[in-house]
Scaffold this active site. Structure first.
Site, PDB file in Angstrom:
ATOM      1  N   TYR A  90       0.845  -1.214   0.000  1.00  0.00           N
ATOM      2  CA  TYR A  90       0.000   0.000   0.000  1.00  0.00           C
ATOM      3  C   TYR A  90       0.877   1.260   0.000  1.00  0.00           C
ATOM      4  O   TYR A  90       0.598   2.221  -0.731  1.00  0.00           O
ATOM      5  CB  TYR A  90      -0.883  -0.053   1.244  1.00  0.00           C
ATOM      6  CG  TYR A  90      -1.947   1.008   1.365  1.00  0.00           C
ATOM      7  CD1 TYR A  90      -3.083   0.991   0.554  1.00  0.00           C
ATOM      8  CD2 TYR A  90      -1.840   2.015   2.322  1.00  0.00           C
ATOM      9  CE1 TYR A  90      -4.085   1.949   0.704  1.00  0.00           C
ATOM     10  CE2 TYR A  90      -2.827   2.977   2.481  1.00  0.00           C
ATOM     11  CZ  TYR A  90      -3.950   2.943   1.669  1.00  0.00           C
ATOM     12  OH  TYR A  90      -4.938   3.896   1.816  1.00  0.00           O
TER      13      TYR A  90
ATOM     14  N   LYS B  38       0.771   4.059  -2.869  1.00  0.00           N
ATOM     15  CA  LYS B  38       0.389   5.440  -2.557  1.00  0.00           C
ATOM     16  C   LYS B  38       1.541   6.407  -2.806  1.00  0.00           C
ATOM     17  O   LYS B  38       1.315   7.566  -3.178  1.00  0.00           O
ATOM     18  CB  LYS B  38      -0.118   5.537  -1.112  1.00  0.00           C
ATOM     19  CG  LYS B  38      -1.444   4.793  -0.875  1.00  0.00           C
ATOM     20  CD  LYS B  38      -2.561   5.258  -1.805  1.00  0.00           C
ATOM     21  CE  LYS B  38      -3.948   4.793  -1.377  1.00  0.00           C
ATOM     22  NZ  LYS B  38      -5.001   5.154  -2.345  1.00  0.00           N
TER      23      LYS B  38
HETATM   24  N1  LIG Z   1      -9.804   5.500   5.369  1.00  0.00           N
HETATM   25  C1  LIG Z   1      -8.595   5.972   5.542  1.00  0.00           C
HETATM   26  O1  LIG Z   1      -8.156   6.184   6.678  1.00  0.00           O
HETATM   27  C2  LIG Z   1      -7.743   6.319   4.361  1.00  0.00           C
HETATM   28  C3  LIG Z   1      -6.517   6.932   4.607  1.00  0.00           C
HETATM   29  C4  LIG Z   1      -5.700   7.276   3.539  1.00  0.00           C
HETATM   30  C5  LIG Z   1      -6.110   7.012   2.255  1.00  0.00           C
HETATM   31  N2  LIG Z   1      -7.306   6.410   2.040  1.00  0.00           N
HETATM   32  C6  LIG Z   1      -7.674   6.162   0.652  1.00  0.00           C
HETATM   33  O2  LIG Z   1      -8.906   6.779   0.377  1.00  0.00           O
HETATM   34  C7  LIG Z   1      -9.601   6.043  -0.635  1.00  0.00           C
HETATM   35  C8  LIG Z   1     -10.988   5.675  -0.122  1.00  0.00           C
HETATM   36  O3  LIG Z   1     -10.844   4.941   1.077  1.00  0.00           O
HETATM   37  P1  LIG Z   1     -12.060   4.507   2.014  1.00  0.00           P
HETATM   38  O4  LIG Z   1     -11.537   4.493   3.390  1.00  0.00           O
HETATM   39  O5  LIG Z   1     -13.261   5.277   1.680  1.00  0.00           O
HETATM   40  O6  LIG Z   1     -12.181   2.977   1.544  1.00  0.00           O
HETATM   41  P2  LIG Z   1     -13.461   2.049   1.320  1.00  0.00           P
HETATM   42  O7  LIG Z   1     -12.941   0.663   1.278  1.00  0.00           O
HETATM   43  O8  LIG Z   1     -14.546   2.395   2.274  1.00  0.00           O
HETATM   44  O9  LIG Z   1     -13.923   2.513  -0.154  1.00  0.00           O
HETATM   45  C9  LIG Z   1     -13.183   2.212  -1.296  1.00  0.00           C
HETATM   46  C10 LIG Z   1     -14.158   1.937  -2.428  1.00  0.00           C
HETATM   47  O10 LIG Z   1     -13.394   1.627  -3.601  1.00  0.00           O
HETATM   48  C11 LIG Z   1     -14.045   0.557  -4.256  1.00  0.00           C
HETATM   49  N3  LIG Z   1     -13.131  -0.179  -5.118  1.00  0.00           N
HETATM   50  C12 LIG Z   1     -12.180  -1.062  -4.739  1.00  0.00           C
HETATM   51  N4  LIG Z   1     -11.572  -1.583  -5.810  1.00  0.00           N
HETATM   52  C13 LIG Z   1     -12.149  -1.014  -6.906  1.00  0.00           C
HETATM   53  C14 LIG Z   1     -11.960  -1.155  -8.300  1.00  0.00           C
HETATM   54  N5  LIG Z   1     -11.031  -1.991  -8.782  1.00  0.00           N
HETATM   55  N6  LIG Z   1     -12.723  -0.408  -9.154  1.00  0.00           N
HETATM   56  C15 LIG Z   1     -13.661   0.437  -8.659  1.00  0.00           C
HETATM   57  N7  LIG Z   1     -13.884   0.608  -7.339  1.00  0.00           N
HETATM   58  C16 LIG Z   1     -13.146  -0.112  -6.471  1.00  0.00           C
HETATM   59  C17 LIG Z   1     -14.586  -0.317  -3.134  1.00  0.00           C
HETATM   60  O11 LIG Z   1     -15.610  -1.200  -3.592  1.00  0.00           O
HETATM   61  C18 LIG Z   1     -15.067   0.717  -2.143  1.00  0.00           C
HETATM   62  O12 LIG Z   1     -16.419   1.066  -2.349  1.00  0.00           O
HETATM   63  C19 LIG Z   1      -8.727   4.835  -0.940  1.00  0.00           C
HETATM   64  O13 LIG Z   1      -7.926   5.115  -2.070  1.00  0.00           O
HETATM   65  C20 LIG Z   1      -7.869   4.701   0.294  1.00  0.00           C
HETATM   66  O14 LIG Z   1      -6.675   4.039   0.029  1.00  0.00           O
HETATM   67  C21 LIG Z   1      -8.130   6.049   3.064  1.00  0.00           C
END
Ligand SMILES: NC(=O)c1ccc[n+]([C@@H]2O[C@H](COP(=O)([O-])OP(=O)(O)OC[C@H]3O[C@@H](n4cnc5c(N)ncnc54)[C@H](O)[C@@H]3O)[C@@H](O)[C@H]2O)c1
Length: 247
Positions: free
Chosen positions: A155, A159
């Site tokens: 990851y 990122k």
């Molecule tokens: N939650 C955190 O603390 C956090 C921190 C830093 C970065 N992020 C990043 O923010 C973004 C959203 O995270 P989140 O926490 O809402 O995650 P989440 O898992 O709740 O949502 C991610 C969504 O992406 C969809 N997805 C996964 N693979 C896919 C694909 N191949 N094609 C289309 N859609 C796809 C999933 O079905 C899901 O609905 C991600 O990129 C994550 O890495 C999250």
């Protein structure tokens, strides 16, 4: 209405941060294209929330890591809406494991969705934005891409890759009036983080000067800023939103 008349594609917006971004964009007048894979019900819920509050949008399901699906999906969006003004590359997955135990499959899957997905969407959508001579791309990176995290070498690599990709794309696309920026969230309350053991959550919390985790809506407000004219002179930047966890 800061996004009035604009068409915005938000990948992975069936839940979590993506859904919050979709709702924030809609509240500012954007026509929002909700995308996800394998969560039709969630995508429909996001669209329902948008329409319930008087907004407009469509659902376009495709896997961001599959070139043929991305191509067909973007073609459909253009056929329906005629343009794409804002692209948010938000879809992401984790497959955590210590390096010594991390399988090739776990490594490849995370790189494929987070990094290759960002490349495929940006390439496909900006081809069209270039003709428009305007566009906004917002890539969702992570604080982990800047400081690393034990158990997340896949990851962190994906990122951090998004950060390099953002800077290179920003340089290439600036002459066409397209900005490309990255957001690096810290610990945000979503299903992705809810699954972490309590001890891990406590360790994170202890490192956050603001003393709390963030809500997805707070990330959405930053994505909104980077998608409107208010940020017209900002490109190639990585903006942290982490409560001071990393400075
Ligand atoms: N939650 C955190 O603390 C956090 C921190 C830093 C970065 N992020 C990043 O923010 C973004 C959203 O995270 P989140 O926490 O809402 O995650 P989440 O898992 O709740 O949502 C991610 C969504 O992406 C969809 N997805 C996964 N693979 C896919 C694909 N191949 N094609 C289309 N859609 C796809 C999933 O079905 C899901 O609905 C991600 O990129 C994550 O890495 C999250």
């Amino acid at each position: 209405m800061r996004l009035s008349g604009k068409v915005a594609l938000v990948t992975g917006s069936a839940r979590g941060i993506g859904r919050s971004i979709a709702e924030a964009f809609s509240a500012e007048g954007a026509i929002v294209v909700v995308n996800d894979v394998g969560n039709d019900a969630g995508a429909c819920e996001t669209l329902a929330a948008i329409t319930a509050s008087g907004g407009n949008g469509t659902v376009e399901m495709f896997d961001v890591s599959d070139a043929a699906q991305v191509d067909a999906g973007v073609k459909n969006i253009l056929a329906v809406h005629g343009r794409i003004d804002v692209l948010v590359n938000n879809a992401g997955i984790t497959r955590d494991n210590l390096l010594l135990r991390m399988s090739e499959e776990e490594f490849d899957a995370v790189l494929r969705v987070n990094l290759k997905g960002t490349y495929l969407l940006t390439k496909t959508v900006t081809r069209h934005m270039m003709k428009q001579r305007s566009g906004k791309v917002v890539n969702i990176s992570s604080v982990v891409g800047m400081m690393g995290n034990a158990g997340q070498s896949n990851y962190a690599a994906a990122k951090a890759g998004i950060i390099g990709f953002t800077k290179a794309a920003a340089r290439e696309l600036a002459p066409r009036n397209i900005t490309v920026n990255a957001i690096a969230p810290g610990f945000i309350r979503t299903a992705m983080t809810a699954g972490l053991p309590e001890a891990v959550q406590k360790t994170f919390l202890a490192q956050i000067p603001l003393g709390r985790f963030a809500e997805p809506q707070e990330v959405a407000q930053l994505a909104l800023f980077l998608s409107t004219d208010a940020s017209s002179y900002i490109t190639g930047q990585v903006i942290g939103i982490n409560g001071g966890m990393y400075m």
